[in-house]
Design an enzyme around this catalytic site. Structure first.
Site, PDB file in Angstrom:
ATOM      1  N   ASP A   1     -25.835 -12.304  35.722  1.00 56.40           N
ATOM      2  CA  ASP A   1     -24.891 -13.286  35.194  1.00 56.40           C
ATOM      3  C   ASP A   1     -23.502 -12.643  35.105  1.00 56.40           C
ATOM      4  O   ASP A   1     -23.326 -11.612  34.462  1.00 56.40           O
ATOM      5  CB  ASP A   1     -25.393 -13.706  33.802  1.00 56.40           C
ATOM      6  CG  ASP A   1     -24.434 -14.630  33.052  1.00 56.40           C
ATOM      7  OD1 ASP A   1     -23.415 -15.036  33.634  1.00 56.40           O
ATOM      8  OD2 ASP A   1     -24.732 -14.944  31.878  1.00 56.40           O
TER       9      ASP A   1
ATOM     10  N   HIS B   1     -22.577 -15.919  27.146  1.00 60.50           N
ATOM     11  CA  HIS B   1     -22.630 -15.039  28.307  1.00 60.50           C
ATOM     12  C   HIS B   1     -22.098 -13.653  27.972  1.00 60.50           C
ATOM     13  O   HIS B   1     -21.212 -13.493  27.126  1.00 60.50           O
ATOM     14  CB  HIS B   1     -21.828 -15.638  29.463  1.00 60.50           C
ATOM     15  CG  HIS B   1     -22.352 -16.956  29.934  1.00 60.50           C
ATOM     16  ND1 HIS B   1     -23.351 -17.064  30.877  1.00 60.50           N
ATOM     17  CD2 HIS B   1     -22.021 -18.222  29.582  1.00 60.50           C
ATOM     18  CE1 HIS B   1     -23.610 -18.346  31.087  1.00 60.50           C
ATOM     19  NE2 HIS B   1     -22.819 -19.067  30.315  1.00 60.50           N
TER      20      HIS B   1
END
Length: 588
Positions: free
Chosen positions: A228, A401
């Site tokens: 990610d 994130h």
């Protein structure tokens, strides 16, 4: 749990859907293929690289394929009228007999939203954690697909064997509970897919990321890490979700008015913190917005959301309670025109109206492209007299994130031979590449790929060796793939210059004009103020048609082109605009 799905026969492929519009990116120069005399595993991103959204990754070894996620992307302003963008799954349809399952990392729309469209074309097993499958079930039921769905619940402790591949799962922290990463053991080596993650040391549910498993994978040897990269540009660490709870507590402590909180419906941990804070300050909670109601119901039923008995009230009861006992959780944190908060801010909601003195917390960061919508909603709230708390004035949102230091820690734990950044645009891929190089990964082992690239790995090397048919398919209403470049071009043309319809009636025998031409204008000029312009345009068309029919030319296609060319030339000369001209010829 140790299931084997490799021997399960796949169902026949459904008829292929219309391919529709596909956006393609320039391909890098193809290198020499990986030597074929050595076993190799392929990784094929069908979405989620070079973009945020539409996540779908294919891992293929021999006759076995596993798919990680099946998400949607929400359209930008340039995709006029489009509701959703989904991956082009032509490659999966063509290889459906090899697919052993779709494995879901978590329940966000950009990871599960395409499932209803995928399952109309291919019937394959779906694997996900409890909350993820709970959200999937609602989605499939809404689309009438639940009866034939093959859903398998997994946990972070499970290992699944599918053909020649073994999948192990590990718990991660994100902005929705029950998120997992996936480790895929292949005969060539171990591939680790991070899913969406951050390293929250104090998560709301007290379930931290499983560092021990990551360290074990690193000791085992990781061939490829798919990471990610959404927040790779941000230095440091992403703050813990609990910091938002501290802000809520501070606002609740000093507020005697109604409190309306807008956030992402899927952020169950955020909703739990609102409920906990409301309970602490003796407030009732009403849930507003279709998606918010759905998620709250599912999360409660599955035990992911704890609500004290009697705390939740119906929206109709809000006005009967004292203001200092009311908390409303709603959708609309992105300023969507039809979302609940946006309608409240414009006094257009059926049940709730924002009043002067209300406190509104927008507990989210605008998704790129939504900044103007969010700013407009905030402005409308201030005009009403509400006290608005948003990201620029308080810590009301944290990302789900990982930032740079968290990505570095993952790279140190896994020590991968190769790395692929996903869940990010090209700038994120570039920044990730620079970051990974500082961690000792060679530049040529960090693969910045495009959608559809086939990245092939054997025990010695990994590189892009070709591509498969891939791209984006547009969903507009109930139409899937029936809006393409031509339709989008016409929509842009209509939005910019409008349309003029020219109607003329002619004699079938000799082409003499019997009526018209009449001009109808929409989105071009205001007829009342442009009478002279349209009047002169009619004269130009009549003159051109009279000249042509005098030459005994009555072919419709020729006359239509004549009308179109005449009006295009005249309107551009007078207005420097080019409306779409639609000629209509009637014969009598």
């Amino acid at each position: 749990m140790n299931n084997s799905q490799g021997s399960t026969p796949a169902k026949p492929a459904a008829p292929r859907a219309h391919k529709g519009y596909r956006s393609r990116r320039p391909r890098p120069k193809v290198k020499q293929p990986v030597p074929q005399n050595k076993p190799s595993v392929s990784v094929i991103p069908l979405g989620g690289v070079g973009e945020v959204g539409k996540n779908m990754t294919v891992i293929e070894y021999g006759d076995d394929i596993v798919v990680i996620d099946a998400g949607v992307k929400f359209p930008g302003e340039e995709l006029l009228g489009i509701d959703l963008v989904i991956p082009d799954i032509t490659y999966l349809v063509e290889n459906v007999s090899k697919i052993r399952g779709i494995f879901l990392t978590h329940g966000h729309e950009d990871h599960i939203g395409a499932l209803p469209f995928v399952l109309r074309q291919i019937q394959v097993p779906i694997y996900g954690t409890r909350l993820t499958l709970g959200l999937v079930k609602n989605k499939l039921t809404e689309h009438g697909l639940m009866r034939d769905a093959q859903l398998h619940e997994i946990t972070a402790d499970d290992i699944i064997n599918v053909g020649s591949l073994e999948l192990e799962f590990f718990r991660v922290n994100h902005s929705i509970p029950d998120g997992i990463g996936i480790a895929v053991r292949t005969p060539v080596g171990l591939i680790v897919h991070s899913g969406d993650f951050k390293l929250d040391q104090t998560p709301v549910d007290d379930k931290v990321l499983e560092f021990s498993k990551l360290a074990r994978y690193g000791d085992e040897g990781v061939l490829l890490f798919i990471c990610d990269s959404t927040n790779v540009e941000r230095p440091g660490y992403t703050p813990s979700e609990r910091t938002v709870g501290d802000t809520f507590r501070s606002v609740f402590a000093k507020t005697q008015s109604r409190i309306i909180i807008a956030t992402f419906a899927s952020n169950v941990h955020r909703i739990q913190q609102v409920i906990n804070t409301a309970a602490e300050f003796n407030r009732k909670v009403a849930v507003v917005g279709r998606s918010m109601v759905t998620v709250v119901d599912v999360a409660q039923q599955l035990g992911y959301l704890t609500v004290p008995k009697g705390m939740l009230v119906e929206t109709e009861e809000v006005d009967r309670l004292p203001d200092n006992q009311v908390t409303i959780i709603t959708t609309g944190s992105q300023g969507e025109p039809m979302a609940a908060l946006t309608r409240m801010a414009t006094n257009n909601h059926r049940q709730i109206a924002i009043r002067e003195g209300d406190t509104v917390i927008i507990s989210a960061t605008p998704i790129p492209g939504n900044e103007k919508l969010v700013a407009r909603t905030i402005d409308n709230l201030f005009r009403i007299g509400a006290d608005v708390v948003y990201k620029d004035v308080a810590m009301v949102h944290v990302s789900g994130h990982a930032a740079q230091q968290e990505i570095k820690l993952m790279l140190n734990l896994l020590r991968p031979k190769y790395a692929i950044p996903f869940h990010g645009e090209y700038r994120h891929q570039t920044t990730f590449s620079k970051l990974a190089q500082t961690m000792g990964i060679p530049a040529d082992h960090i693969i910045r790929c495009n959608i559809g690239d086939r990245i092939e790995f054997n025990a010695e090397q990994g590189q892009i060796t070709g591509s498969v048919e891939a791209g984006a398919v547009m969903v507009d209403g109930i139409g899937v793939g029936d809006v393409g470049n031509i339709v989008l071009r016409d929509r842009h043309h209509l939005a910019q210059d409008g349309v003029v319809i020219a109607v003329v009636t002619i004699d079938k025998e000799n082409g003499t004009i019997l009526a018209g031409p009449d001009l109808v204008s929409r989105g071009f000029v205001f007829v009342r103020e442009a009478g002279d312009l349209l009047g002169e345009a009619k004269s130009k068309v009549r003159e051109a048609l009279t000249t042509r029919t005098a030459a005994n030319t009555t072919e419709w296609s020729i006359l239509k082109n004549l009308i179109r060319d005449t009006l295009n030339e005249y309107f551009y000369l007078k207005t420097k605009r080019r409306p779409i001209v639609l000629p209509i010829i009637m014969e009598i």
